[in-house]
Design an enzyme around this catalytic site. Structure first.
Site, PDB file in Angstrom:
ATOM      1  N   PHE A 111      43.398  43.335  44.313  1.00 12.83           N
ATOM      2  CA  PHE A 111      41.993  42.947  44.468  1.00 12.83           C
ATOM      3  C   PHE A 111      41.774  41.873  45.531  1.00 12.83           C
ATOM      4  O   PHE A 111      40.655  41.702  46.014  1.00 12.83           O
ATOM      5  CB  PHE A 111      41.396  42.538  43.114  1.00 12.83           C
ATOM      6  N   LYS A 112      42.836  41.174  45.940  1.00 12.29           N
ATOM      7  CA  LYS A 112      42.700  40.163  46.999  1.00 12.29           C
ATOM      8  C   LYS A 112      42.104  40.790  48.274  1.00 12.29           C
ATOM      9  O   LYS A 112      41.464  40.102  49.062  1.00 12.29           O
ATOM     10  CB  LYS A 112      44.048  39.528  47.337  1.00 12.29           C
TER      11      LYS A 112
END
Ligand SMILES: *Cc1c(COP(=O)(O)O)cnc(C)c1O
Length: 495
Positions: A111-112
């Site tokens: 998700f970064k």
């Protein structure tokens, strides 16, 4: 109306969004917070017809008020493009009574990427706006995930260079391979003889080195950070909660205005804080469920009102949540003091000195929108196994922590609201833990064999990020002692 940013630790000295993005952290050690939280100015129906990029514009324009429409649209277009393997960017998958919001379809399958795909562009625009002529040098120490996502985000972005230090023997083989095969003429990856703390301390010292900063400036460079406390990472994360809600509306899963719950696997408290901001903007979220692994500082905090980092650090199968100081929690603490920087600073100083602080009853009463719980290693593995058995859907270890805590929440409260679970990594990123949870027979397989087996049982194609590193050549083989980091940087910059 323009929105300015305050530090969580001192009054005054407001800065514009672009300045806050450039600085990352305020000089007093505080974090930048918007002076007020803007309200969404489009109806959920209107938003439900929008693409991810259009939704991103509607949310981000309200926070980054010194960016022009064209600048913002350009940043968004460059970020959410074919680097993502689906046009939806963040698809929702329904399984076993919850909606999994898959935030892992970007370049590094975690998700970064949602924020680090756009941060480089926000940063270069911010530099232009503030007449920064220097080339921006992003300096990062990584224990694995952030480094690769930052490399992928900044690779070949004009006006920037990125240098990543990682502990040579302290990251997984897949993580190392991901980093050392990174393309891009402005990227530089160095393994250091030392652990993650050595890498992080080295980077901190370099950031604080005034002499080096002056020398760099003379040569046309300046450092910046891609750390998760940068508002340039926080604001893009608000987008996908708005997107998820409005897509549920479009699919007819909820009525317009119906409240939902959101469950977030939490480490540094950035992702769940973005959900909190979305709620303050008017998104109908009821409970924010904060899921921890065995490093359950946050669970204890929500339960007792005391934040206490004095405890053993546990290495778990969800390493991106192995954190004892959740930096972004400071923003929530600041808000529940009634935006009082003095009170917040006092608590943060206690945390620094004695490793703990306790909030007042009045502050605690403002946390009623949160629910905290945690999942043990065993429960996490059982959840991966159980969900796969029941539905065929395979989730990663971090998402499994959230899924497990969702189960505990339902049991505790009987709350049956429609629920979104933030799914923060592809199971392909943590293949070994995932496959061993599904069946112990996988224990003897090699890493790439496991990826093939996962593809077979889940019916999900192996992501490009994994396929690429099977054959990609090693492009970075720099290794140094922890005392040599500064020299590695000046060598790379050729100064
Ligand atoms: C970073 C990360 C988290 C934790 O997110 P925070 O914003 O730090 O709370 C959870 N899962 C994965 C896979 C991550 O990479």
């Amino acid at each position: 109306m323009d929105i300015l940013y305050n530090s969580t630790r001192t009054k005054g000295n407001q800065v514009k969004a672009s300045e806050a993005i450039l600085k990352g952290l305020s000089e007093d050690g505080g974090l930048f917070v918007p002076e007020r939280i803007p309200a969404l100015d489009k109806s959920f129906r209107e938003l439900s017809e929008m693409t991810y990029g259009q939704t991103a514009y509607e949310v981000m324009k309200l926070y980054l008020t010194d960016f022009t429409k064209d600048e913002l649209l350009d940043c968004i277009a460059k970020a959410y493009d074919e680097k993502f393997d689906t046009d939806e960017i963040a698809p929702l998958v329904e399984a076993d009574g919850a909606h999994y919001l898959e935030l892992f379809h970007g370049a590094t399958i975690a998700f970064k990427d949602m924020a680090l795909s756009i941060l480089p562009h926000l940063l270069t625009v911010s530099a232009k706006k503030n007449h920064v002529k220097n080339e921006i040098v992003i300096l990062t120490a990584t224990s694995g995930d952030t480094g690769k996502a930052a490399l992928a985000g900044f690779a070949n972005v004009e006006g920037t260079r990125i240098i990543v230090f990682y502990p040579k023997n302290g990251v997984s083989p897949i993580q190392e391979k991901q980093m050392v095969t990174q393309k891009g003429k402005n990227t530089y990856v160095v393994g250091i003889h030392g652990n993650f703390d050595d890498a992080q301390n080295g980077v901190k010292n370099i950031f604080g080195d005034k002499e080096l900063a002056a020398y760099m400036d003379e040569k046309g460079f300046q450092f910046s950070s891609a750390n998760s406390i940068n508002i340039g990472r926080l604001v893009p994360q608000i987008v996908y909660y708005v997107y998820a809600y409005t897509k549920l509306l479009k699919k007819g899963r909820i009525r317009d205005g119906e409240k939902i719950n959101v469950v977030v696997p939490t480490g540094n408290f950035g992702n769940i804080l973005a959900a909190f901001y979305a709620k303050q903007m008017g998104l109908p979220i009821d409970k924010l469920v904060c899921a921890s692994n065995e490093n359950k500082v946050l669970y204890d905090f929500f339960r007792t009102g005391t934040y206490n980092r004095n405890r053993e650090f546990v290495l778990t199968s969800s390493p991106s949540m192995d954190i004892l100081i959740s930096s972004n929690l400071e923003r929530l603490i600041y808000h529940i003091t009634g935006n009082d920087p003095e009170k917040n600073k006092e608590l943060m100083e206690k945390l620094k000195e004695g490793g703990s602080y306790t909030i007042t009853e009045e502050m605690r009463s403002k946390l009623c929108g949160f629910y905290g719980n945690y999942a043990s290693e065993e429960e996490t593995a059982e959840r991966i196994h159980g969900l796969y058995q029941d539905t065929g859907y395979v989730i990663d270890t971090h998402t499994a922590v959230a899924s497990c805590v969702f189960g505990k929440y339902k049991k505790d409260t009987g709350d049956g609201k429609v629920t979104v679970i933030a799914s923060t990594a592809s199971p392909y990123k943590f293949t070994r833990s995932v496959m061993e949870a599904i069946d112990s027979k996988y224990a003897k397989m090699g890493d790439f064999e496991l990826a093939d087996a996962l593809s077979e049982i889940s019916g999900v194609r192996i992501p490009k990020a994994i396929e690429e590193i099977r054959t990609a050549p090693v492009l970075h083989d720099h290794i140094c002692e922890k005392t040599e980091m500064k020299k590695m940087i000046t060598d790379f910059l050729g100064i």
